[in-house]
Design a protein around this motif. Structure first.
Motif, short mmCIF file in Angstrom:
data_model
loop_
_atom_site.label_atom_id
_atom_site.label_comp_id
_atom_site.label_asym_id
_atom_site.label_seq_id
_atom_site.Cartn_x
_atom_site.Cartn_y
_atom_site.Cartn_z
N CYS A 1 -1.01 24.12 5.50
CA CYS A 1 0.28 24.27 6.20
C CYS A 1 1.45 23.93 5.28
O CYS A 1 2.57 24.35 5.53
CB CYS A 1 0.28 23.36 7.42
N GLY A 2 1.17 23.18 4.22
CA GLY A 2 2.24 22.76 3.31
C GLY A 2 2.83 21.40 3.65
O GLY A 2 3.84 21.01 3.09
N ASP A 3 2.18 20.67 4.56
CA ASP A 3 2.67 19.34 4.93
C ASP A 3 2.40 18.35 3.80
O ASP A 3 1.31 18.31 3.25
CB ASP A 3 1.94 18.82 6.19
N ARG A 4 3.42 17.56 3.49
CA ARG A 4 3.30 16.52 2.48
C ARG A 4 3.95 15.26 2.98
O ARG A 4 5.02 15.30 3.57
CB ARG A 4 4.06 16.90 1.20
N LEU A 5 3.29 14.12 2.74
CA LEU A 5 3.94 12.86 3.09
C LEU A 5 3.50 11.76 2.16
O LEU A 5 2.45 11.81 1.54
CB LEU A 5 3.69 12.49 4.55
N THR A 6 4.38 10.76 2.06
CA THR A 6 4.06 9.53 1.35
C THR A 6 4.22 8.40 2.34
O THR A 6 5.23 8.33 3.04
CB THR A 6 5.01 9.32 0.15
N LEU A 7 3.20 7.56 2.39
CA LEU A 7 3.17 6.48 3.36
C LEU A 7 3.33 5.14 2.64
O LEU A 7 2.70 4.93 1.60
CB LEU A 7 1.82 6.54 4.08
N TYR A 8 4.19 4.30 3.17
CA TYR A 8 4.40 2.96 2.62
C TYR A 8 4.00 1.94 3.67
O TYR A 8 4.47 2.02 4.81
CB TYR A 8 5.88 2.75 2.27
N VAL A 9 3.14 1.01 3.29
CA VAL A 9 2.62 0.04 4.25
C VAL A 9 2.76 -1.37 3.70
O VAL A 9 2.47 -1.62 2.53
CB VAL A 9 1.12 0.30 4.55
N ILE A 10 3.22 -2.27 4.56
CA ILE A 10 3.15 -3.70 4.23
C ILE A 10 2.09 -4.31 5.14
O ILE A 10 2.24 -4.32 6.36
CB ILE A 10 4.50 -4.41 4.46
N GLU A 11 1.01 -4.72 4.52
CA GLU A 11 -0.11 -5.30 5.27
C GLU A 11 -0.32 -6.74 4.82
O GLU A 11 -0.33 -7.03 3.61
CB GLU A 11 -1.37 -4.45 5.00
N ARG A 12 -0.43 -7.64 5.78
CA ARG A 12 -0.70 -9.04 5.46
C ARG A 12 -1.82 -9.54 6.35
O ARG A 12 -1.75 -9.43 7.56
CB ARG A 12 0.55 -9.92 5.68
N HIS B 1 0.87 -1.17 0.00
CA HIS B 1 0.00 0.00 0.00
C HIS B 1 0.91 1.23 0.00
O HIS B 1 1.87 1.28 0.76
CB HIS B 1 -0.89 0.07 1.24
N CYS B 2 0.57 2.19 -0.83
CA CYS B 2 1.35 3.42 -0.90
C CYS B 2 0.37 4.57 -1.14
O CYS B 2 -0.52 4.47 -1.97
CB CYS B 2 2.35 3.33 -2.05
N GLN B 3 0.53 5.63 -0.36
CA GLN B 3 -0.45 6.72 -0.45
C GLN B 3 0.22 8.06 -0.16
O GLN B 3 1.05 8.15 0.74
CB GLN B 3 -1.57 6.47 0.57
N MET B 4 -0.16 9.08 -0.94
CA MET B 4 0.35 10.43 -0.68
C MET B 4 -0.71 11.24 0.05
O MET B 4 -1.90 11.09 -0.21
CB MET B 4 0.69 11.12 -2.00
#
Ligand code: ZN
Length: 146
Positions: A38-49, A29-32
């Motif tokens: 505020c200008g906050d930006r992040l990309t999240l990487y998840v390994i879900e099983r 799973h990957c999500q921006m």
């Protein structure tokens, strides 16, 4: 309440030295997420099983509150079920919007209690969580708080 109360030691620490920072090459799973206010930006990487978050990392730039929130979130959710994570998010959301803790252990996340006094900061504190929710739901669109 003063700004000093908002920036508790744990928030300053995680804001300066975020944990679980970086990419996860084998994430399923990957999500921006973006908080234009505020200008906050992040990309999240998840390994879900099988409904369990095995691993999670994030990259991004933002204010101390948003980075600390993402950092503490990754520590909090690793090894937990999607169902349990949803329960924690609900408790955290209540805390940062109402300024009060409900029954239920949210551990270090309690440091964000002061955010409720600064409504503009609520989006900083919850960006990572909204992004996580979208990631686990396989939402194809980037998350924005606006
Ligand atoms: Zn922010």
């Amino acid at each position: 309440m003063s700004l000093r109360d908002l920036y508790q030691d744990i928030i300053v620490d995680h804001g300066k030295q975020p944990r679980n920072f970086g990419k996860l090459a084998n994430a399923n799973h990957c999500q921006m997420g973006h908080n234009p206010l505020c200008g906050d930006r992040l990309t999240l990487y998840v390994i879900e099983r099988n409904g369990i978050v095995d691993d999670v990392r994030f990259e991004g730039v933002g204010c101390a509150i948003s980075v600390a929130s993402a950092s503490l979130m990754t520590e909090m959710i690793k090894g937990k079920s999607v169902h349990e994570i949803e329960r924690i998010f609900n408790l955290f959301h209540h805390l940062v919007t109402e300024g009060k803790e409900l029954d239920g252990d949210i551990g270090k996340l309690a440091a964000f209690g002061g955010v409720a006094e600064f409504p503009v900061r609520v989006k900083c504190a919850t960006l990572a969580w909204h992004t996580l929710k979208a990631a686990l739901a396989n939402n194809l669109h980037p998350v924005t708080t606006e």
